[in-house]
Design a protein around this motif. Structure first.
Motif, PDB file in Angstrom:
ATOM      1  N   ARG A 145       0.838  -1.189   0.000  1.00  0.00           N
ATOM      2  CA  ARG A 145       0.000   0.000   0.000  1.00  0.00           C
ATOM      3  C   ARG A 145       0.876   1.243   0.000  1.00  0.00           C
ATOM      4  O   ARG A 145       1.985   1.251   0.544  1.00  0.00           O
ATOM      5  CB  ARG A 145      -0.919   0.026   1.225  1.00  0.00           C
ATOM      6  N   SER A 146       0.370   2.306  -0.598  1.00  0.00           N
ATOM      7  CA  SER A 146       1.070   3.587  -0.599  1.00  0.00           C
ATOM      8  C   SER A 146       0.050   4.684  -0.374  1.00  0.00           C
ATOM      9  O   SER A 146      -1.160   4.460  -0.457  1.00  0.00           O
ATOM     10  CB  SER A 146       1.809   3.805  -1.925  1.00  0.00           C
ATOM     11  N   VAL A 147       0.542   5.891  -0.063  1.00  0.00           N
ATOM     12  CA  VAL A 147      -0.344   7.050   0.098  1.00  0.00           C
ATOM     13  C   VAL A 147       0.247   8.202  -0.705  1.00  0.00           C
ATOM     14  O   VAL A 147       1.464   8.267  -0.923  1.00  0.00           O
ATOM     15  CB  VAL A 147      -0.498   7.450   1.586  1.00  0.00           C
ATOM     16  N   PRO A 148      -0.591   9.117  -1.177  1.00  0.00           N
ATOM     17  CA  PRO A 148      -0.100  10.230  -2.003  1.00  0.00           C
ATOM     18  C   PRO A 148       0.983  11.042  -1.286  1.00  0.00           C
ATOM     19  O   PRO A 148       0.865  11.356  -0.095  1.00  0.00           O
ATOM     20  CB  PRO A 148      -1.358  11.082  -2.221  1.00  0.00           C
ATOM     21  N   GLY A 149       2.038  11.348  -2.015  1.00  0.00           N
ATOM     22  CA  GLY A 149       3.096  12.192  -1.482  1.00  0.00           C
ATOM     23  C   GLY A 149       4.172  11.480  -0.705  1.00  0.00           C
ATOM     24  O   GLY A 149       5.153  12.092  -0.279  1.00  0.00           O
ATOM     25  N   SER A 150       4.014  10.169  -0.500  1.00  0.00           N
ATOM     26  CA  SER A 150       5.007   9.412   0.259  1.00  0.00           C
ATOM     27  C   SER A 150       5.722   8.423  -0.649  1.00  0.00           C
ATOM     28  O   SER A 150       5.107   7.822  -1.538  1.00  0.00           O
ATOM     29  CB  SER A 150       4.333   8.649   1.404  1.00  0.00           C
ATOM     30  N   THR A 151       7.000   8.224  -0.391  1.00  0.00           N
ATOM     31  CA  THR A 151       7.763   7.223  -1.141  1.00  0.00           C
ATOM     32  C   THR A 151       7.774   5.878  -0.421  1.00  0.00           C
ATOM     33  O   THR A 151       8.353   4.910  -0.921  1.00  0.00           O
ATOM     34  CB  THR A 151       9.214   7.697  -1.328  1.00  0.00           C
ATOM     35  N   GLU A 152       7.144   5.816   0.750  1.00  0.00           N
ATOM     36  CA  GLU A 152       7.139   4.583   1.537  1.00  0.00           C
ATOM     37  C   GLU A 152       6.070   3.621   1.028  1.00  0.00           C
ATOM     38  O   GLU A 152       5.106   4.012   0.370  1.00  0.00           O
ATOM     39  CB  GLU A 152       6.878   4.894   3.013  1.00  0.00           C
ATOM     40  N   PRO A 195       3.526   2.425  10.645  1.00  0.00           N
ATOM     41  CA  PRO A 195       4.132   3.105   9.500  1.00  0.00           C
ATOM     42  C   PRO A 195       4.516   4.554   9.807  1.00  0.00           C
ATOM     43  O   PRO A 195       3.846   5.235  10.588  1.00  0.00           O
ATOM     44  CB  PRO A 195       3.024   3.056   8.441  1.00  0.00           C
ATOM     45  N   ASP A 196       5.596   4.976   9.174  1.00  0.00           N
ATOM     46  CA  ASP A 196       6.010   6.379   9.224  1.00  0.00           C
ATOM     47  C   ASP A 196       6.040   6.862   7.775  1.00  0.00           C
ATOM     48  O   ASP A 196       7.066   6.792   7.098  1.00  0.00           O
ATOM     49  CB  ASP A 196       7.380   6.503   9.891  1.00  0.00           C
ATOM     50  N   TRP A 197       4.892   7.332   7.303  1.00  0.00           N
ATOM     51  CA  TRP A 197       4.756   7.672   5.890  1.00  0.00           C
ATOM     52  C   TRP A 197       5.594   8.880   5.480  1.00  0.00           C
ATOM     53  O   TRP A 197       6.042   8.965   4.338  1.00  0.00           O
ATOM     54  CB  TRP A 197       3.280   7.951   5.567  1.00  0.00           C
ATOM     55  N   PHE A 198       5.830   9.788   6.385  1.00  0.00           N
ATOM     56  CA  PHE A 198       6.543  11.021   6.045  1.00  0.00           C
ATOM     57  C   PHE A 198       7.640  11.289   7.079  1.00  0.00           C
ATOM     58  O   PHE A 198       7.535  12.209   7.899  1.00  0.00           O
ATOM     59  CB  PHE A 198       5.555  12.193   5.984  1.00  0.00           C
ATOM     60  N   PRO A 199       8.708  10.490   7.079  1.00  0.00           N
ATOM     61  CA  PRO A 199       9.736  10.601   8.122  1.00  0.00           C
ATOM     62  C   PRO A 199      10.471  11.933   8.135  1.00  0.00           C
ATOM     63  O   PRO A 199      11.052  12.300   9.168  1.00  0.00           O
ATOM     64  CB  PRO A 199      10.688   9.442   7.789  1.00  0.00           C
ATOM     65  N   LEU A 211      -0.530   8.296  16.150  1.00  0.00           N
ATOM     66  CA  LEU A 211       0.089   8.668  14.880  1.00  0.00           C
ATOM     67  C   LEU A 211       1.374   9.473  15.101  1.00  0.00           C
ATOM     68  O   LEU A 211       1.617   9.989  16.190  1.00  0.00           O
ATOM     69  CB  LEU A 211      -0.889   9.470  14.001  1.00  0.00           C
ATOM     70  N   THR A 212       2.167   9.567  14.056  1.00  0.00           N
ATOM     71  CA  THR A 212       3.393  10.365  14.158  1.00  0.00           C
ATOM     72  C   THR A 212       3.074  11.851  14.273  1.00  0.00           C
ATOM     73  O   THR A 212       3.882  12.630  14.776  1.00  0.00           O
ATOM     74  CB  THR A 212       4.297  10.138  12.938  1.00  0.00           C
ATOM     75  N   ASP A 217     -11.403   9.893   4.658  1.00  0.00           N
ATOM     76  CA  ASP A 217     -10.974   8.952   3.629  1.00  0.00           C
ATOM     77  C   ASP A 217     -10.654   7.627   4.318  1.00  0.00           C
ATOM     78  O   ASP A 217      -9.656   7.516   5.029  1.00  0.00           O
ATOM     79  CB  ASP A 217      -9.738   9.500   2.903  1.00  0.00           C
ATOM     80  N   ARG A 218     -11.508   6.634   4.119  1.00  0.00           N
ATOM     81  CA  ARG A 218     -11.333   5.355   4.811  1.00  0.00           C
ATOM     82  C   ARG A 218     -10.004   4.695   4.484  1.00  0.00           C
ATOM     83  O   ARG A 218      -9.326   4.140   5.357  1.00  0.00           O
ATOM     84  CB  ARG A 218     -12.483   4.402   4.466  1.00  0.00           C
ATOM     85  N   GLU A 219      -9.607   4.755   3.207  1.00  0.00           N
ATOM     86  CA  GLU A 219      -8.366   4.110   2.799  1.00  0.00           C
ATOM     87  C   GLU A 219      -7.159   4.729   3.503  1.00  0.00           C
ATOM     88  O   GLU A 219      -6.255   4.021   3.963  1.00  0.00           O
ATOM     89  CB  GLU A 219      -8.198   4.200   1.274  1.00  0.00           C
ATOM     90  N   LEU A 220      -7.139   6.048   3.587  1.00  0.00           N
ATOM     91  CA  LEU A 220      -6.010   6.715   4.244  1.00  0.00           C
ATOM     92  C   LEU A 220      -6.033   6.492   5.753  1.00  0.00           C
ATOM     93  O   LEU A 220      -4.987   6.307   6.378  1.00  0.00           O
ATOM     94  CB  LEU A 220      -6.016   8.207   3.919  1.00  0.00           C
ATOM     95  N   ALA A 221      -7.210   6.511   6.335  1.00  0.00           N
ATOM     96  CA  ALA A 221      -7.303   6.319   7.783  1.00  0.00           C
ATOM     97  C   ALA A 221      -6.839   4.921   8.180  1.00  0.00           C
ATOM     98  O   ALA A 221      -6.120   4.756   9.177  1.00  0.00           O
ATOM     99  CB  ALA A 221      -8.729   6.558   8.253  1.00  0.00           C
ATOM    100  N   THR A 222      -7.230   3.901   7.416  1.00  0.00           N
ATOM    101  CA  THR A 222      -6.816   2.537   7.746  1.00  0.00           C
ATOM    102  C   THR A 222      -5.341   2.303   7.441  1.00  0.00           C
ATOM    103  O   THR A 222      -4.760   1.325   7.906  1.00  0.00           O
ATOM    104  CB  THR A 222      -7.663   1.496   6.991  1.00  0.00           C
ATOM    105  N   ALA A 223      -4.730   3.224   6.690  1.00  0.00           N
ATOM    106  CA  ALA A 223      -3.284   3.162   6.451  1.00  0.00           C
ATOM    107  C   ALA A 223      -2.512   3.918   7.535  1.00  0.00           C
ATOM    108  O   ALA A 223      -1.290   3.996   7.484  1.00  0.00           O
ATOM    109  CB  ALA A 223      -2.941   3.747   5.079  1.00  0.00           C
ATOM    110  N   ARG A 224      -3.227   4.486   8.511  1.00  0.00           N
ATOM    111  CA  ARG A 224      -2.628   5.311   9.566  1.00  0.00           C
ATOM    112  C   ARG A 224      -1.892   6.519   8.987  1.00  0.00           C
ATOM    113  O   ARG A 224      -0.801   6.880   9.426  1.00  0.00           O
ATOM    114  CB  ARG A 224      -1.714   4.479  10.464  1.00  0.00           C
ATOM    115  N   HIS A 225      -2.534   7.143   8.015  1.00  0.00           N
ATOM    116  CA  HIS A 225      -1.991   8.373   7.445  1.00  0.00           C
ATOM    117  C   HIS A 225      -2.031   9.452   8.529  1.00  0.00           C
ATOM    118  O   HIS A 225      -3.055   9.633   9.186  1.00  0.00           O
ATOM    119  CB  HIS A 225      -2.840   8.787   6.240  1.00  0.00           C
ATOM    120  N   PRO A 226      -0.936  10.195   8.728  1.00  0.00           N
ATOM    121  CA  PRO A 226      -0.899  11.136   9.854  1.00  0.00           C
ATOM    122  C   PRO A 226      -1.677  12.427   9.647  1.00  0.00           C
ATOM    123  O   PRO A 226      -1.853  13.195  10.593  1.00  0.00           O
ATOM    124  CB  PRO A 226       0.606  11.439   9.992  1.00  0.00           C
ATOM    125  N   TYR A 227      -2.162  12.681   8.414  1.00  0.00           N
ATOM    126  CA  TYR A 227      -2.790  13.976   8.140  1.00  0.00           C
ATOM    127  C   TYR A 227      -4.222  13.880   7.628  1.00  0.00           C
ATOM    128  O   TYR A 227      -4.782  14.888   7.210  1.00  0.00           O
ATOM    129  CB  TYR A 227      -1.946  14.763   7.124  1.00  0.00           C
TER     130      TYR A 227
END
Length: 307
Positions: free
Chosen positions: A41-48, A62-66, A92-93, A198-208
């Motif tokens: 899985r990936s999220v917009p703006g992250s290379t992780e 996950p730390d999507w935006f270290p 979250l981070t 956004d369910r997809e981002l929330a379940t990915a533990r997106h920090p924003y």
């Protein structure tokens, strides 16, 4: 005998209040959205990239935006032994948390440390994890986490929508409330319910990625009156302790922009005695005369404010 009768009446009243607001405590019900746990899985703006199994690792979330934050303390990133999960797995981070946990971003260090003490000694009760974590964590790790989160500026996290109805829903993984895949609506009643934007981002533990809260029609105005005037003696103006703009005063926490589900739980816990301790004593007179409708209204108003 009279004292026993009064005590029993108070206990029954507290238990009834707790039961009536059970919707705010979000207990897992079922999982209706199918997920391939091993697909990257990936999220917009992250290379992780992480699989859902990795995302759900509570000792290595996950730390999507270290590059967006200061170096993570070990306890925030990976916990501290088998009895203390990584703080970022729930909070979250970014420190903004989810409705089932809490926002830590921008809270005073002293306030957070006192809450950990209250969890550890049992004067503040969490139904799930925090009492055990607080008993097991070292003072050094607790302080490192508190200092990390205190340095983060909170962001706008909740959009409040007043409505008579709410999407049909269920509480799924992560104890988050999701829209039912079949769609539909149901009466909201005297509740305030949060859903991921956004369910997809929330379940990915997106920090924003934040949340949408559905509140009863008129609740924001009612909550504003209670918070700013005391509602004709019904409660105490929030600004007296929490400061102008309700963004905090000294070691009193900010409450503007707070998750409304979290606010409902805390006001209810203080009223029923599940949350006590030296700092909580200041809140007893504030909640003593609040009805369920008042609690929901205050939560809606506070959530509508900028943090």
């Amino acid at each position: 005998m009279k004292k026993l009768t009064v005590a029993l009446a108070l206990l029954l009243t507290a238990s009834a209040a707790q039961a009536d607001l059970e919707w705010a405590y979000q207990v897992f019900e079922e999982q209706l959205h199918e997920v391939d746990e091993n697909a990257p899985r990936s999220v917009p703006g992250s290379t992780e990239s992480y699989t859902q199994v990795e995302i759900d690792d509570l000792w290595n979330p996950p730390d999507w935006f270290p590059d967006d934050h200061a170096p993570l303390p070990e306890v925030v990133a990976r916990g501290a032994g088998e009895n203390v999960r990584a703080c970022a797995s729930c909070h979250l981070t970014s420190g903004m948390g989810h409705p089932e946990s809490s926002q830590l971003a921008g809270l005073p260090v002293g306030y957070m440390m006192r809450q950990m003490e209250d969890f550890a000694n049992g004067s503040r009760t969490d139904r799930f994890w925090m009492n055990g974590f607080a008993e097991a964590i070292s003072d050094e790790d607790a302080l490192a986490a508190a200092e990390y989160y205190a340095a983060i500026e909170p962001i706008d996290w909740v959009d409040v929508i007043e409505s008579d109805t709410v999407p049909t829903h269920y509480v799924g993984d992560g104890r988050m409330r999701f829209r039912h895949p079949d769609g539909g609506t149901e009466p909201l009643g005297n509740r305030i319910l949060e859903f991921p934007q956004d369910r997809e981002l929330a379940t990915a533990r997106h920090p924003y990625t934040g949340f949408v809260a559905y509140a009863p029609v008129g609740s924001i105005a009612r909550g504003e009156e209670l918070a700013t005037t005391g509602g004709g003696g019904r409660t105490i103006q929030c600004t007296i302790c929490h400061g102008e703009g309700l963004t905090g005063l000294a070691e009193i926490p900010g409450i503007a922009g707070a998750s409304p589900i979290y606010t409902v739980r805390q006001l209810n816990d203080i009223k029923t005695g599940a949350r006590s301790g030296p700092m909580t004593a200041l809140m007893i007179a504030t909640v003593a005369n609040l009805t369920e409708e008042d609690i929901v209204a205050l939560a809606a108003y506070l959530a509508s404010l900028d943090p």
